[in-house]
Design a protein around this motif. Structure first.
Motif, mmCIF file in Angstrom:
data_model
loop_
_atom_site.group_PDB
_atom_site.id
_atom_site.type_symbol
_atom_site.label_atom_id
_atom_site.label_comp_id
_atom_site.label_asym_id
_atom_site.label_seq_id
_atom_site.Cartn_x
_atom_site.Cartn_y
_atom_site.Cartn_z
ATOM 1 N N ASP A 8 0.837 -1.203 0.000
ATOM 2 C CA ASP A 8 0.000 0.000 0.000
ATOM 3 C C ASP A 8 0.870 1.251 0.000
ATOM 4 N N GLY A 9 0.223 2.382 -0.252
ATOM 5 C CA GLY A 9 0.953 3.646 -0.201
ATOM 6 C C GLY A 9 0.208 4.730 -0.966
ATOM 7 N N PRO A 10 0.666 5.983 -0.815
ATOM 8 C CA PRO A 10 -0.005 7.111 -1.469
ATOM 9 C C PRO A 10 0.241 7.147 -2.980
ATOM 10 N N ALA A 11 -0.394 8.131 -3.631
ATOM 11 C CA ALA A 11 -0.343 8.246 -5.089
ATOM 12 C C ALA A 11 1.093 8.358 -5.602
ATOM 13 N N ALA A 12 1.380 7.612 -6.653
ATOM 14 C CA ALA A 12 2.652 7.714 -7.377
ATOM 15 C C ALA A 12 3.879 7.454 -6.504
ATOM 16 N N SER A 19 5.839 -3.451 -7.034
ATOM 17 C CA SER A 19 4.978 -4.650 -7.032
ATOM 18 C C SER A 19 5.282 -5.571 -8.200
ATOM 19 N N LYS A 20 5.464 -4.982 -9.379
ATOM 20 C CA LYS A 20 5.765 -5.811 -10.561
ATOM 21 C C LYS A 20 7.085 -6.546 -10.370
ATOM 22 N N ALA A 21 8.100 -5.829 -9.866
ATOM 23 C CA ALA A 21 9.423 -6.433 -9.682
ATOM 24 C C ALA A 21 9.377 -7.522 -8.609
ATOM 25 N N VAL A 22 8.633 -7.267 -7.532
ATOM 26 C CA VAL A 22 8.510 -8.252 -6.455
ATOM 27 C C VAL A 22 7.779 -9.499 -6.974
ATOM 28 N N ALA A 23 6.702 -9.290 -7.730
ATOM 29 C CA ALA A 23 5.942 -10.420 -8.276
ATOM 30 C C ALA A 23 6.831 -11.257 -9.200
ATOM 31 N N PHE A 28 5.086 -14.675 -8.383
ATOM 32 C CA PHE A 28 3.708 -14.526 -7.933
ATOM 33 C C PHE A 28 2.899 -13.743 -8.982
ATOM 34 N N ALA A 29 1.567 -13.881 -8.916
ATOM 35 C CA ALA A 29 0.687 -13.080 -9.768
ATOM 36 C C ALA A 29 0.547 -11.688 -9.155
ATOM 37 N N HIS A 30 0.287 -10.683 -9.994
ATOM 38 C CA HIS A 30 0.199 -9.300 -9.506
ATOM 39 C C HIS A 30 -1.137 -8.671 -9.876
ATOM 40 N N LEU A 31 -1.772 -8.007 -8.921
ATOM 41 C CA LEU A 31 -2.991 -7.243 -9.197
ATOM 42 C C LEU A 31 -2.792 -5.800 -8.750
ATOM 43 N N ASP A 32 -2.913 -4.870 -9.716
ATOM 44 C CA ASP A 32 -2.883 -3.432 -9.432
ATOM 45 C C ASP A 32 -4.321 -3.041 -9.110
ATOM 46 N N THR A 33 -4.663 -2.953 -7.825
ATOM 47 C CA THR A 33 -6.069 -2.708 -7.469
ATOM 48 C C THR A 33 -6.501 -1.280 -7.814
ATOM 49 N N GLY A 34 -5.539 -0.368 -7.991
ATOM 50 C CA GLY A 34 -5.879 0.986 -8.416
ATOM 51 C C GLY A 34 -6.613 0.976 -9.756
ATOM 52 N N LEU A 105 -0.668 -7.768 -4.243
ATOM 53 C CA LEU A 105 -1.725 -6.784 -4.540
ATOM 54 C C LEU A 105 -1.231 -5.426 -4.086
ATOM 55 N N ASP A 106 -1.351 -4.427 -4.965
ATOM 56 C CA ASP A 106 -0.972 -3.088 -4.521
ATOM 57 C C ASP A 106 -2.166 -2.153 -4.556
ATOM 58 N N GLY A 107 -2.220 -1.252 -3.559
ATOM 59 C CA GLY A 107 -3.363 -0.342 -3.461
ATOM 60 C C GLY A 107 -3.246 0.597 -2.283
ATOM 61 N N ARG A 108 -4.381 0.794 -1.597
ATOM 62 C CA ARG A 108 -4.419 1.707 -0.454
ATOM 63 C C ARG A 108 -4.812 0.996 0.836
ATOM 64 N N ASP A 109 -5.634 -0.057 0.693
ATOM 65 C CA ASP A 109 -6.237 -0.702 1.869
ATOM 66 C C ASP A 109 -6.018 -2.205 1.860
ATOM 67 N N ILE A 110 -5.002 -2.669 1.157
ATOM 68 C CA ILE A 110 -4.813 -4.123 1.045
ATOM 69 C C ILE A 110 -4.411 -4.720 2.395
ATOM 70 N N GLY A 111 -3.430 -4.103 3.056
ATOM 71 C CA GLY A 111 -2.968 -4.642 4.335
ATOM 72 C C GLY A 111 -3.911 -4.353 5.494
ATOM 73 N N THR A 112 -4.781 -3.357 5.340
ATOM 74 C CA THR A 112 -5.666 -2.961 6.441
ATOM 75 C C THR A 112 -7.056 -3.593 6.344
ATOM 76 N N VAL A 113 -7.614 -3.664 5.125
ATOM 77 C CA VAL A 113 -9.022 -4.070 4.976
ATOM 78 C C VAL A 113 -9.192 -5.320 4.099
ATOM 79 N N ILE A 114 -8.555 -5.314 2.939
ATOM 80 C CA ILE A 114 -8.779 -6.439 2.003
ATOM 81 C C ILE A 114 -8.103 -7.709 2.515
ATOM 82 N N CYS A 115 -6.854 -7.609 2.900
ATOM 83 C CA CYS A 115 -6.096 -8.788 3.352
ATOM 84 C C CYS A 115 -5.396 -8.502 4.679
ATOM 85 N N PRO A 116 -6.162 -8.317 5.761
ATOM 86 C CA PRO A 116 -5.496 -8.026 7.044
ATOM 87 C C PRO A 116 -4.594 -9.171 7.503
ATOM 88 N N GLY A 117 -4.813 -10.367 6.957
ATOM 89 C CA GLY A 117 -3.971 -11.511 7.331
ATOM 90 C C GLY A 117 -2.836 -11.769 6.353
#
Ligand code: CDP
Length: 203
Positions: A8-12, A19-23, A28-34, A105-117
């Motif tokens: 997660d993180g702010p704009a730009a 995320s692409k490099a880590v995937a 791993f598969a990568h999803l840009d949730t933005g 998965l990259d976005g804003r709320d992945i670690g807090t709401v979508i995938c807290p685990g």
């Protein structure tokens, strides 16, 4: 094996590049949730009700360079504040996160709401000025006409909207590793991210 990496993180902030490099590194598969929110934002600009757009989103809606424009980014952060839009996108993101073989998965709320685990959580950030400069160069390279001032204003406006919204506001998860890339090259940021994830994989 399912293994979820939340970035997660702010704009730009460089989440996409990291995320692409880590995937690629972990296979791993990568999803840009933005992109999900950008696609809904683009539909809203085309006159579609955003909740209906989110509920009916299809894979082909996520394609096209038009989704990367500053207008669509602004529209994305507006529809992203609507609870029913976010709710419509939860199941798809969670299913992607638990696919066999691992997912980033990259976005804003992945670690807090979508995938807290999530097994590994990163919060990638940088100063607003550095982020705006990177986004400015990216947009100009793609042929968009804009100015540094306009991009900085866009980045700050979206950050404020993303952090202040009631639904899934942008903030680091309590157990996220924060990586400030203000003074880092892409290679350094990627190396930091891989180091943090390796530490979780080894636990
Ligand atoms: O690439 P950039 O960081 O500029 O933006 P993005 O990741 O494509 O996200 C566009 C907008 O979608 C953000 O400003 C957020 O308002 C929203 N978004 C969100 O609310 N939750 C996510 N998981 C991803 C994006």
């Amino acid at each position: 094996m399912a293994f979820t990496i939340a970035i997660d993180g702010p704009a730009a902030a460089g989440k996409g590049t990291v995320s692409k490099a880590v995937a690629a590194h972990f296979g791993f598969a990568h999803l840009d949730t933005g992109l999900l929110y950008r696609a809904v934002g683009a539909k809203m600009l085309a006159g579609v009700d955003p909740v209906a757009a989110a509920q009916g989103l299809m894979a082909e809606d996520l394609e096209g360079e038009g989704l990367r424009s500053p207008d669509v980014a602004q529209a994305a952060s507006k529809v992203a504040a609507i609870g029913a839009v976010r709710a419509a996108l939860v199941d798809f993101q969670r299913a992607f996160a638990r696919r066999a073989g691992g997912a980033v998965l990259d976005g804003r709320d992945i670690g807090t709401v979508i995938c807290p685990g999530a097994e590994a959580k990163l919060f990638v950030t940088a100063s607003a000025e550095v982020r705006a400069e990177r986004r400015y160069l990216e947009l100009v390279n793609k042929g968009h006409e804009t100015s540094r001032e306009a991009v900085l204003a866009d980045v700050k406006e979206r950050d404020a909207r993303d952090m202040e919204r009631a639904e899934a506001p942008l903030k680091p998860a309590a157990d996220a590793v924060v990586i400030d890339t203000s003074e880092m090259s892409i290679e350094e940021a990627v190396a930091e991210a891989i180091k943090a994830i390796d530490a979780r994989l080894g636990e």
